[in-house]
Design a protein around this motif. Structure first.
Motif, PDB file in Angstrom:
ATOM      1  N   TYR A 106       0.831  -1.208   0.000  1.00  0.00           N
ATOM      2  CA  TYR A 106       0.000   0.000   0.000  1.00  0.00           C
ATOM      3  C   TYR A 106       0.867   1.262   0.000  1.00  0.00           C
ATOM      4  O   TYR A 106       0.540   2.233  -0.683  1.00  0.00           O
ATOM      5  N   ASP A 107       1.947   1.248   0.777  1.00  0.00           N
ATOM      6  CA  ASP A 107       2.841   2.412   0.821  1.00  0.00           C
ATOM      7  C   ASP A 107       3.438   2.698  -0.549  1.00  0.00           C
ATOM      8  O   ASP A 107       3.461   3.847  -1.001  1.00  0.00           O
ATOM      9  N   LEU A 108       3.920   1.652  -1.222  1.00  0.00           N
ATOM     10  CA  LEU A 108       4.511   1.834  -2.547  1.00  0.00           C
ATOM     11  C   LEU A 108       3.453   2.240  -3.567  1.00  0.00           C
ATOM     12  O   LEU A 108       3.703   3.086  -4.422  1.00  0.00           O
ATOM     13  N   TRP A 109       2.262   1.693  -3.451  1.00  0.00           N
ATOM     14  CA  TRP A 109       1.171   2.053  -4.347  1.00  0.00           C
ATOM     15  C   TRP A 109       0.799   3.528  -4.182  1.00  0.00           C
ATOM     16  O   TRP A 109       0.616   4.247  -5.163  1.00  0.00           O
ATOM     17  N   ARG A 110       0.719   3.977  -2.920  1.00  0.00           N
ATOM     18  CA  ARG A 110       0.385   5.386  -2.673  1.00  0.00           C
ATOM     19  C   ARG A 110       1.456   6.325  -3.222  1.00  0.00           C
ATOM     20  O   ARG A 110       1.150   7.404  -3.700  1.00  0.00           O
ATOM     21  N   SER A 111       2.715   5.917  -3.160  1.00  0.00           N
ATOM     22  CA  SER A 111       3.795   6.796  -3.617  1.00  0.00           C
ATOM     23  C   SER A 111       4.024   6.704  -5.123  1.00  0.00           C
ATOM     24  O   SER A 111       4.554   7.635  -5.721  1.00  0.00           O
ATOM     25  N   SER A 112       3.638   5.595  -5.747  1.00  0.00           N
ATOM     26  CA  SER A 112       3.921   5.394  -7.171  1.00  0.00           C
ATOM     27  C   SER A 112       2.684   5.370  -8.062  1.00  0.00           C
ATOM     28  O   SER A 112       2.809   5.511  -9.277  1.00  0.00           O
ATOM     29  N   GLY A 113       1.537   5.115  -7.496  1.00  0.00           N
ATOM     30  CA  GLY A 113       0.293   5.147  -8.253  1.00  0.00           C
ATOM     31  C   GLY A 113       0.244   4.179  -9.413  1.00  0.00           C
ATOM     32  O   GLY A 113       0.424   2.977  -9.270  1.00  0.00           O
ATOM     33  N   LYS A 114      -0.019   4.727 -10.602  1.00  0.00           N
ATOM     34  CA  LYS A 114      -0.234   3.920 -11.808  1.00  0.00           C
ATOM     35  C   LYS A 114       0.979   3.073 -12.173  1.00  0.00           C
ATOM     36  O   LYS A 114       0.831   1.967 -12.689  1.00  0.00           O
ATOM     37  N   ASP A 115       2.190   3.590 -11.915  1.00  0.00           N
ATOM     38  CA  ASP A 115       3.391   2.801 -12.227  1.00  0.00           C
ATOM     39  C   ASP A 115       3.386   1.489 -11.443  1.00  0.00           C
ATOM     40  O   ASP A 115       3.706   0.430 -11.989  1.00  0.00           O
ATOM     41  N   PHE A 116       3.022   1.553 -10.176  1.00  0.00           N
ATOM     42  CA  PHE A 116       2.982   0.347  -9.357  1.00  0.00           C
ATOM     43  C   PHE A 116       1.864  -0.573  -9.820  1.00  0.00           C
ATOM     44  O   PHE A 116       2.029  -1.791  -9.854  1.00  0.00           O
ATOM     45  N   GLU A 117       0.721  -0.009 -10.196  1.00  0.00           N
ATOM     46  CA  GLU A 117      -0.381  -0.821 -10.696  1.00  0.00           C
ATOM     47  C   GLU A 117       0.027  -1.568 -11.969  1.00  0.00           C
ATOM     48  O   GLU A 117      -0.316  -2.741 -12.146  1.00  0.00           O
ATOM     49  N   MET A 118       0.763  -0.887 -12.845  1.00  0.00           N
ATOM     50  CA  MET A 118       1.235  -1.541 -14.071  1.00  0.00           C
ATOM     51  C   MET A 118       2.260  -2.631 -13.744  1.00  0.00           C
ATOM     52  O   MET A 118       2.270  -3.691 -14.362  1.00  0.00           O
ATOM     53  N   PHE A 119       3.132  -2.352 -12.786  1.00  0.00           N
ATOM     54  CA  PHE A 119       4.102  -3.359 -12.340  1.00  0.00           C
ATOM     55  C   PHE A 119       3.366  -4.614 -11.859  1.00  0.00           C
ATOM     56  O   PHE A 119       3.716  -5.738 -12.244  1.00  0.00           O
ATOM     57  N   LEU A 120       2.344  -4.436 -11.034  1.00  0.00           N
ATOM     58  CA  LEU A 120       1.582  -5.577 -10.530  1.00  0.00           C
ATOM     59  C   LEU A 120       0.834  -6.290 -11.651  1.00  0.00           C
ATOM     60  O   LEU A 120       0.748  -7.521 -11.659  1.00  0.00           O
ATOM     61  N   TYR A 121       0.316  -5.535 -12.599  1.00  0.00           N
ATOM     62  CA  TYR A 121      -0.378  -6.128 -13.743  1.00  0.00           C
ATOM     63  C   TYR A 121       0.570  -7.054 -14.507  1.00  0.00           C
ATOM     64  O   TYR A 121       0.230  -8.197 -14.813  1.00  0.00           O
ATOM     65  N   TYR A 122       1.775  -6.559 -14.814  1.00  0.00           N
ATOM     66  CA  TYR A 122       2.723  -7.376 -15.576  1.00  0.00           C
ATOM     67  C   TYR A 122       3.307  -8.507 -14.727  1.00  0.00           C
ATOM     68  O   TYR A 122       3.568  -9.599 -15.247  1.00  0.00           O
ATOM     69  N   ALA A 123       3.477  -8.281 -13.436  1.00  0.00           N
ATOM     70  CA  ALA A 123       3.934  -9.366 -12.562  1.00  0.00           C
ATOM     71  C   ALA A 123       2.903 -10.488 -12.547  1.00  0.00           C
ATOM     72  O   ALA A 123       3.252 -11.677 -12.576  1.00  0.00           O
ATOM     73  N   ASP A 124       1.622 -10.123 -12.545  1.00  0.00           N
ATOM     74  CA  ASP A 124       0.553 -11.110 -12.581  1.00  0.00           C
ATOM     75  C   ASP A 124       0.581 -11.901 -13.886  1.00  0.00           C
ATOM     76  O   ASP A 124       0.428 -13.124 -13.895  1.00  0.00           O
ATOM     77  N   LYS A 125       0.793 -11.207 -14.996  1.00  0.00           N
ATOM     78  CA  LYS A 125       0.877 -11.883 -16.296  1.00  0.00           C
ATOM     79  C   LYS A 125       2.071 -12.840 -16.334  1.00  0.00           C
ATOM     80  O   LYS A 125       1.964 -13.961 -16.829  1.00  0.00           O
ATOM     81  N   LEU A 126       3.222 -12.394 -15.823  1.00  0.00           N
ATOM     82  CA  LEU A 126       4.410 -13.252 -15.809  1.00  0.00           C
ATOM     83  C   LEU A 126       4.180 -14.489 -14.949  1.00  0.00           C
ATOM     84  O   LEU A 126       4.556 -15.598 -15.323  1.00  0.00           O
ATOM     85  N   ALA A 127       3.564 -14.293 -13.794  1.00  0.00           N
ATOM     86  CA  ALA A 127       3.296 -15.433 -12.907  1.00  0.00           C
ATOM     87  C   ALA A 127       2.369 -16.439 -13.585  1.00  0.00           C
ATOM     88  O   ALA A 127       2.570 -17.647 -13.480  1.00  0.00           O
ATOM     89  N   ALA A 128       1.371 -15.938 -14.302  1.00  0.00           N
ATOM     90  CA  ALA A 128       0.450 -16.833 -15.016  1.00  0.00           C
ATOM     91  C   ALA A 128       1.194 -17.614 -16.092  1.00  0.00           C
ATOM     92  O   ALA A 128       0.957 -18.820 -16.276  1.00  0.00           O
TER      93      ALA A 128
END
Length: 143
Positions: A106-128
């Motif tokens: 949550y701390d990183l998300w609050r400080s980075s916003g959309k960049d962190f959301e995109m990171f998580l999106y691509y991390a999810d795709k890689l994990a899949a």
């Protein structure tokens, strides 16, 4: 690639829990699986669902049982098998553990916003992709 590996290490260190919980991250993960998917409550299914090795799951389950976070019940159809259930203590510890584990996210998300959301999106795709077995095209290639 070395640069990206170092950058990934920085991100991963930033996501480590700040305060300690009574549970390890792996123990929290198994409790979360029991909570979210109560029908997947055997050691083998937990291993499958979490991606953890059976030996690691066994060690975590032993500790969770000793901490009174789970209970065991023998299956009537197979005396060798048993089902696992999360206890009230387990629910309370899961809540505390995830508060500790998720706070850096949550701390990183609050400080980075959309960049962190995109990171998580691509991390999810890689994990899949990794789960499907397509994540390791050239395992022997280092550089």
């Amino acid at each position: 690639m070395v640069h990206y590996q170092q950058q990934m290490q920085k991100v991963m260190r930033a996501l480590l829990p700040v305060r300690k919980s009574a549970l390890t991250v792996s123990e929290c993960e198994l409790l979360a699986h029991l909570y979210l998917q109560p029908e997947q409550n055997t050691p083998a299914l937990l291993s499958q669902g979490s991606g953890m090795k059976k030996e690691a799951v066994s060690r975590c389950l032993k500790t969770l049982y000793e901490k009174n976070c789970i209970s065991k019940q023998r299956k009537e159809t197979d005396e060798r098998s048993y089902q696992l259930f999360i206890t009230e203590t387990g629910l309370a510890e899961l809540k505390k553990g995830y508060e500790s584990i998720l706070q850096p996210f949550y701390d990183l998300w609050r400080s980075s916003g959309k960049d962190f959301e995109m990171f998580l999106y691509y991390a999810d795709k890689l994990a899949a992709q990794m789960e499907k077995g397509r994540g390791s095209a050239d395992e022997d290639e280092v550089l």
